[in-house]
Design an enzyme around this catalytic site. Structure first.
Site, PDB file in Angstrom:
ATOM      1  N   TYR A 151      72.630  -1.073 176.939  1.00  0.00           N
ATOM      2  CA  TYR A 151      73.031   0.198 176.343  1.00  0.00           C
ATOM      3  C   TYR A 151      74.567   0.254 176.211  1.00  0.00           C
ATOM      4  O   TYR A 151      75.283  -0.114 177.144  1.00  0.00           O
ATOM      5  CB  TYR A 151      72.512   1.333 177.232  1.00  0.00           C
ATOM      6  CG  TYR A 151      72.881   2.699 176.753  1.00  0.00           C
ATOM      7  CD1 TYR A 151      72.280   3.246 175.626  1.00  0.00           C
ATOM      8  CD2 TYR A 151      73.826   3.464 177.431  1.00  0.00           C
ATOM      9  CE1 TYR A 151      72.620   4.509 175.184  1.00  0.00           C
ATOM     10  CE2 TYR A 151      74.166   4.729 176.991  1.00  0.00           C
ATOM     11  CZ  TYR A 151      73.562   5.243 175.862  1.00  0.00           C
ATOM     12  OH  TYR A 151      73.904   6.493 175.436  1.00  0.00           O
ATOM     13  N   ARG A 181      73.474  20.275 196.762  1.00  0.00           N
ATOM     14  CA  ARG A 181      73.906  18.965 196.265  1.00  0.00           C
ATOM     15  C   ARG A 181      73.142  17.870 196.997  1.00  0.00           C
ATOM     16  O   ARG A 181      72.783  16.852 196.436  1.00  0.00           O
ATOM     17  CB  ARG A 181      75.425  18.770 196.434  1.00  0.00           C
ATOM     18  CG  ARG A 181      75.852  17.423 195.899  1.00  0.00           C
ATOM     19  CD  ARG A 181      77.330  17.038 195.993  1.00  0.00           C
ATOM     20  NE  ARG A 181      78.254  18.014 196.440  1.00  0.00           N
ATOM     21  CZ  ARG A 181      78.630  18.170 197.724  1.00  0.00           C
ATOM     22  NH1 ARG A 181      78.133  17.374 198.658  1.00  0.00           N
ATOM     23  NH2 ARG A 181      79.494  19.096 198.051  1.00  0.00           N
ATOM     24  N   ASP A 211      66.976  -1.633 183.843  1.00  0.00           N
ATOM     25  CA  ASP A 211      66.925  -0.378 183.103  1.00  0.00           C
ATOM     26  C   ASP A 211      65.598  -0.367 182.345  1.00  0.00           C
ATOM     27  O   ASP A 211      65.398  -1.136 181.414  1.00  0.00           O
ATOM     28  CB  ASP A 211      68.127  -0.308 182.145  1.00  0.00           C
ATOM     29  CG  ASP A 211      68.180   0.998 181.347  1.00  0.00           C
ATOM     30  OD1 ASP A 211      67.112   1.603 181.123  1.00  0.00           O
ATOM     31  OD2 ASP A 211      69.286   1.401 180.936  1.00  0.00           O
ATOM     32  N   LYS A 252      65.191  10.228 177.644  1.00  0.00           N
ATOM     33  CA  LYS A 252      64.378   9.587 176.620  1.00  0.00           C
ATOM     34  C   LYS A 252      62.887   9.830 176.884  1.00  0.00           C
ATOM     35  O   LYS A 252      62.480  10.970 176.969  1.00  0.00           O
ATOM     36  CB  LYS A 252      64.740   8.105 176.548  1.00  0.00           C
ATOM     37  CG  LYS A 252      66.253   7.820 176.630  1.00  0.00           C
ATOM     38  CD  LYS A 252      67.030   8.344 175.437  1.00  0.00           C
ATOM     39  CE  LYS A 252      68.543   8.328 175.652  1.00  0.00           C
ATOM     40  NZ  LYS A 252      69.117   7.063 176.087  1.00  0.00           N
TER      41      LYS A 252
END
Ligand SMILES: *Cc1c(COP(=O)(O)O)cnc(C)c1O
Length: 392
Positions: free
Chosen positions: A108, A56, A180, A205
Site C-alpha cells: 500500500y 485510551r 496485511d 475496507k
C-alpha cells in the site's frame, strides 16, 4: 451468559462473525453491543475497578471488536487502531534504529511512504523486493533483519506471496512475519494458520464494508507481541473510537455474506473483461490466466472483488475510468458500492515513478472494486464505458 472467547472459536466462520467477542449487555440485555461513549469509569474503591480505568487503555465496544476480529483470524489477541496506517505504525514500533526490514515493493502506498519517509529517517533500514520471488526475499535478509512485511494479493497488481514459504523463511531466520490481509479478509485467507506472526487490516475496507469509517486492526497469537500492541495502543494513543468500533463490529456481522457476493461478482466481471478486445490484460487471481492462479487456489478459498485491467493506452484507461456511471471514480475499496480508480494518478501517486514502473504499475492500468450491485448492471456499465472510450 458471558460466553468465553475460546468457545466462540469452535464455531464456523459465519457464526463467529456474528457472535464472537460479544456478550449480552448486563443492564438491559441489549442484543447489540452498546457504544460505550465514555472517557473514564467510576472506580469501586482505591485500586478496585471492573478492569476499565481510562478509555485510551480499554473500552468495552473496542474490546468486543478486538475479540471478534481475533476469532475470525484464529488469533488469541486483537487490537483496534484509528486507521489501517496506525496499525502499520504500531508494527513499525517493534523496531529500533539499526534494524532492517524486508518489505514487498508493491505494498500500500501509505505503508511505503511511512517506511521510506518516517522510519528511514529514524534509523530503520528497508529493502523493497518482489515478494512473488522467494529467492529475492531470502537474498534481501541480513543479520540485522527483524521483520518481513508482505501484502498478498497486492494492490493493484494482484501479485501473490507464498505465505507458507515466507513463514518458513521467517522461522529459519528469526524474523517476525507481518501480513496485511486487507484485500483477502479472513474469510478467504488466514495468514496466522499458514505461519505468520501478525495480521493487520485496514478496517476501512472490507471488514467494515460500508465506506463509512476509517480504522485498523491487528491480530496475533504471540503473547509477547500482544503485550507490545497493548502497550503501543496505550502509549502512542492511536486507538479506534467507540462509534467507529461499533460500525466495524456491525460490518463484520455480514462479512461472510458480503465476501461471497464480492467474489461471485468479481469472478464474473473478470471473466467478462478477459473476453473484451479493449482489455489487454486482466489481473485477477481467480482467472486461470493469472500466473499465480495455482498458489491462489492453495492459500486462498476465494478471490474477492478486486480486479485490475490494462487497456490499450493511458488515454483509454483515463477515459474508461471517467465514463462509468455505477462505478464511482474514487479511492478506497471494499464497500457495498462499486468504485473505479486510476492507480498511477490516484492511490499510487506518492510512489516514485521508477518504482511504479518496476512493479508494472503503468498508466494504462485501471482498478475496480466490485461492489454488491447486480453484476449484470455492473457489466452493462463497464460495457458502455469501454465503448465510449473506444469512440474517442
Ligand atoms: C487502505 C489500506 C491501508 C491503509 O489503511 P487506512 O485505513 O486508509 O489507514 C493499508 N493497507 C491496505 C492494503 C489498504 O488497502
Amino acid at each position: 451468559m458471558a460466553r468465553a472467547f475460546d468457545e466462540d472459536r469452535a464455531y464456523r466462520f459465519g457464526t463467529r462473525a456474528i457472535h464472537a467477542g460479544q456478550r449480552p449487555e448486563p443492564l438491559a440485555g441489549a442484543v447489540m453491543t452498546p457504544i460505550y461513549q465514555t472517557s473514564t469509569y467510576v472506580q469501586e474503591g482505591v485500586g478496585r475497578n471492573k478492569g476499565f480505568v481510562y478509555a485510551r487503555t480499554r473500552n468495552p465496544t473496542r474490546d468486543a471488536l478486538e475479540r471478534n476480529l481475533a476469532a475470525l483470524e484464529g488469533a488469541a489477541h486483537g487490537f483496534a487502531f484509528g486507521s489501517g496506517l496506525a496499525a502499520v505504525d504500531a508494527v513499525m514500533k517493534l523496531l529500533s534504529a539499526g534494524d532492517h526490514v524486508v518489505c514487498g515493493r508493491n505494498v500500500y502506498g501509505g505503508t511505503f511512504r511511512m517506511m521510506d519517509l518516517i522510519y528511514r529517517r529514524l534509523g530503520v533500514d528497508f529493502t523493497f523486493v518482489d515478494t512473488r520471488d522467494l529467492a529475492a526475499v531470502a537474498a534481501a535478509v541480513t543479520a540485522k533483519t527483524k521483520l518481513l512485511y508482505v501484502e498478498t494479493p497486492t494492490n493493484p497488481m494482484m501479485h501473490l506471496a507464498d505465505l507458507r514459504a515466507c513463514a518458513e523463511l521467517a522461522s529459519e531466520r528469526g524474523l517476525i512475519l507481518t501480513v496485511d490481509n486487507t484485500f483477502a479478509t479472513p474469510y478467504f485467507q488466514r495468514p496466522l494458520e499458514l505461519g505468520a506472526h501478525i495480521v493487520l487490516h485496514s478496517t476501512t475496507k472490507y471488514l467494515n464494508g460500508h465506506s463509512d469509517m476509517v480504522g485498523g486492526l491487528i491480530a496475533t497469537s504471540r503473547d509477547d507481541l500482544a503485550e507490545h500492541f497493548a502497550f503501543i495502543q496505550n502509549s502512542s494513543g492511536a486507538i479506534a473510537g467507540p462509534f467507529d468500533c461499533w460500525l466495524a463490529l456491525r460490518g463484520l456481522k455480514t462479512l461472510h455474506v458480503r465476501m461471497r457476493q464480492h467474489d461471485a461478482a468479481g469472478r464474473k466481471i473478470a471473466g467478462w473483461l478477459a473476453q473484451q478486445p479493449a482489455a489487454l490484460e486482466v489481473l485477477y487471481p481467480g482467472l486461470p490466466s493469472h500466473p499465480q492462479h495455482e498458489l491462489a487456489c492453495r492459500q486462498m478459498c476465494g478471490f474477492g472483488g478486486m480486479v485490475s485491467v490494462r487497456l490499450r493506452s493511458p488515454a483509454a484507461a483515463r477515459r474508461f475510468a471517467e465514463r462509468t456511471r455505477l462505478f464511482a471514480l474514487a479511492e478506497s475499496l471494499g464497500g457495498v458500492e462499486s468504485l473505479i480508480t486510476h492507480p498511477a494518478t490516484m492511490t499510487h501517486a506518492s510512489v516514485p515513478p521508477e518504482m511504479r514502473q518496476a512493479m508494472g504499475l503503468t498508466d494504462d492500468l485501471v482498478r475496480l472494486s466490485v461492489g454488491l450491485e447486480d453484476p449484470d448492471d455492473l457489466i452493462a456499465d463497464l460495457e458502455q464505458a469501454l465503448a465510449a472510450g473506444a469512440d474517442a
